[in-house]
Design a protein around this motif. Structure first.
Motif, PDB file in Angstrom:
ATOM      1  N   GLU A 117       0.808  -1.222   0.000  1.00 39.46           N
ATOM      2  CA  GLU A 117       0.000   0.000   0.000  1.00 39.46           C
ATOM      3  C   GLU A 117       0.841   1.271   0.000  1.00 39.46           C
ATOM      4  O   GLU A 117       0.365   2.319  -0.413  1.00 39.46           O
ATOM      5  CB  GLU A 117      -0.940  -0.011   1.193  1.00 39.46           C
ATOM      6  CG  GLU A 117      -1.873  -1.177   1.098  1.00 39.46           C
ATOM      7  CD  GLU A 117      -3.072  -1.033   1.971  1.00 39.46           C
ATOM      8  OE1 GLU A 117      -3.279   0.048   2.533  1.00 39.46           O
ATOM      9  OE2 GLU A 117      -3.807  -2.002   2.058  1.00 39.46           O
ATOM     10  N   PHE A 118       2.056   1.164   0.436  1.00 36.05           N
ATOM     11  CA  PHE A 118       2.886   2.365   0.517  1.00 36.05           C
ATOM     12  C   PHE A 118       3.268   2.919  -0.844  1.00 36.05           C
ATOM     13  O   PHE A 118       3.637   4.081  -0.948  1.00 36.05           O
ATOM     14  CB  PHE A 118       4.119   2.108   1.386  1.00 36.05           C
ATOM     15  CG  PHE A 118       3.774   2.012   2.836  1.00 36.05           C
ATOM     16  CD1 PHE A 118       3.536   3.152   3.580  1.00 36.05           C
ATOM     17  CD2 PHE A 118       3.630   0.782   3.453  1.00 36.05           C
ATOM     18  CE1 PHE A 118       3.182   3.077   4.920  1.00 36.05           C
ATOM     19  CE2 PHE A 118       3.280   0.685   4.777  1.00 36.05           C
ATOM     20  CZ  PHE A 118       3.057   1.834   5.526  1.00 36.05           C
ATOM     21  N   PHE A 131       1.487   6.239  -2.199  1.00 39.23           N
ATOM     22  CA  PHE A 131       1.868   7.621  -1.924  1.00 39.23           C
ATOM     23  C   PHE A 131       2.692   8.218  -3.057  1.00 39.23           C
ATOM     24  O   PHE A 131       2.877   9.429  -3.117  1.00 39.23           O
ATOM     25  CB  PHE A 131       2.610   7.718  -0.588  1.00 39.23           C
ATOM     26  CG  PHE A 131       1.714   7.431   0.577  1.00 39.23           C
ATOM     27  CD1 PHE A 131       0.720   8.322   0.944  1.00 39.23           C
ATOM     28  CD2 PHE A 131       1.839   6.250   1.296  1.00 39.23           C
ATOM     29  CE1 PHE A 131      -0.128   8.061   2.004  1.00 39.23           C
ATOM     30  CE2 PHE A 131       1.000   5.974   2.362  1.00 39.23           C
ATOM     31  CZ  PHE A 131       0.018   6.883   2.714  1.00 39.23           C
ATOM     32  N   TRP A 171      -1.861   4.127  -6.140  1.00 47.68           N
ATOM     33  CA  TRP A 171      -2.828   3.883  -5.061  1.00 47.68           C
ATOM     34  C   TRP A 171      -3.887   2.875  -5.521  1.00 47.68           C
ATOM     35  O   TRP A 171      -4.230   1.948  -4.797  1.00 47.68           O
ATOM     36  CB  TRP A 171      -3.483   5.198  -4.648  1.00 47.68           C
ATOM     37  CG  TRP A 171      -4.345   5.072  -3.444  1.00 47.68           C
ATOM     38  CD1 TRP A 171      -5.706   5.017  -3.406  1.00 47.68           C
ATOM     39  CD2 TRP A 171      -3.910   4.967  -2.097  1.00 47.68           C
ATOM     40  NE1 TRP A 171      -6.140   4.886  -2.130  1.00 47.68           N
ATOM     41  CE2 TRP A 171      -5.048   4.852  -1.290  1.00 47.68           C
ATOM     42  CE3 TRP A 171      -2.661   4.951  -1.487  1.00 47.68           C
ATOM     43  CZ2 TRP A 171      -4.990   4.730   0.096  1.00 47.68           C
ATOM     44  CZ3 TRP A 171      -2.597   4.831  -0.107  1.00 47.68           C
ATOM     45  CH2 TRP A 171      -3.748   4.722   0.662  1.00 47.68           C
TER      46      TRP A 171
END
Length: 178
Positions: A25-26, A29, A35
């Motif tokens: 998920e990082f 950013f 995303w």
């Protein structure tokens, strides 16, 4: 190779599954497209621990346990609400139901992986709320770049990417774990 499931082995690989899916998920950013595609990367990275567990866990519950642990930890971190928690766990249970009938990872793992889109499903179902949260968390420019991604086309792209990444991850895992 020892194909017994021990408590420590199961716990370790369940934790590894969580870390793999959460870490993916990082990339979100970096850019809004990242995303939307983060659950696909999570499906790719989570395939190895899933495959290891699936070779040893032959009863109902593999998908349910993986999805429940993931959803509860995400809820504890404030990342999902009860609705999204239910969706994630629901897909885990569905993968178990299908798995008990056919025992094919190539079908059951993508079902489990699709459940992780629940984390970002509000991008398409609660559009204004999601954009407001993105603006507060990452900035208005980032939120503005998310607007084109709120189309149904991007939801389909995300789902197809998750399934493809899950299948690719399983192919790699099968080569690594014989």
């Amino acid at each position: 190779m020892d194909k017994r499931l021990t408590c420590w082995g199961a716990t370790g690989f369940v934790a590894l599954y969580f870390v793999a899916v959460f870490a993916a998920e990082f990339i979100g950013f970096a850019h809004p497209v990242c995303w939307v595609l983060a659950p696909a990367l999570g499906a790719l990275l989570g395939a190895l621990p899933y495959r290891w567990l699936s070779l040893r866990w032959h009863r109902f519950g593999l998908g349910t346990v993986l999805s429940t642990v993931f959803a509860l930890l995400m809820m504890a971190m404030g990342e999902v609400d009860l609705t999204r928690l239910a969706v994630i766990i629901g897909f885990g249970m569905l993968s178990d139901i299908v798995r008990m009938g056919i025992m094919k990872d190539a079908i059951t793992y993508p079902i489990l992986a699709i459940g992780n889109i629940a984390e970002i499903i509000y991008l398409w179902t609660r559009k204004e709320w999601y954009l407001q949260g993105a603006a507060e968390e990452v900035g208005q420019a980032y939120a503005d770049a998310m607007v084109p991604l709120q189309s149904t086309l991007w939801l389909v792209v995300a789902l197809v990417a998750i399934v493809a990444a899950a299948e690719c991850g399983l192919c790699i895992a099968k080569k690594l774990i014989k």
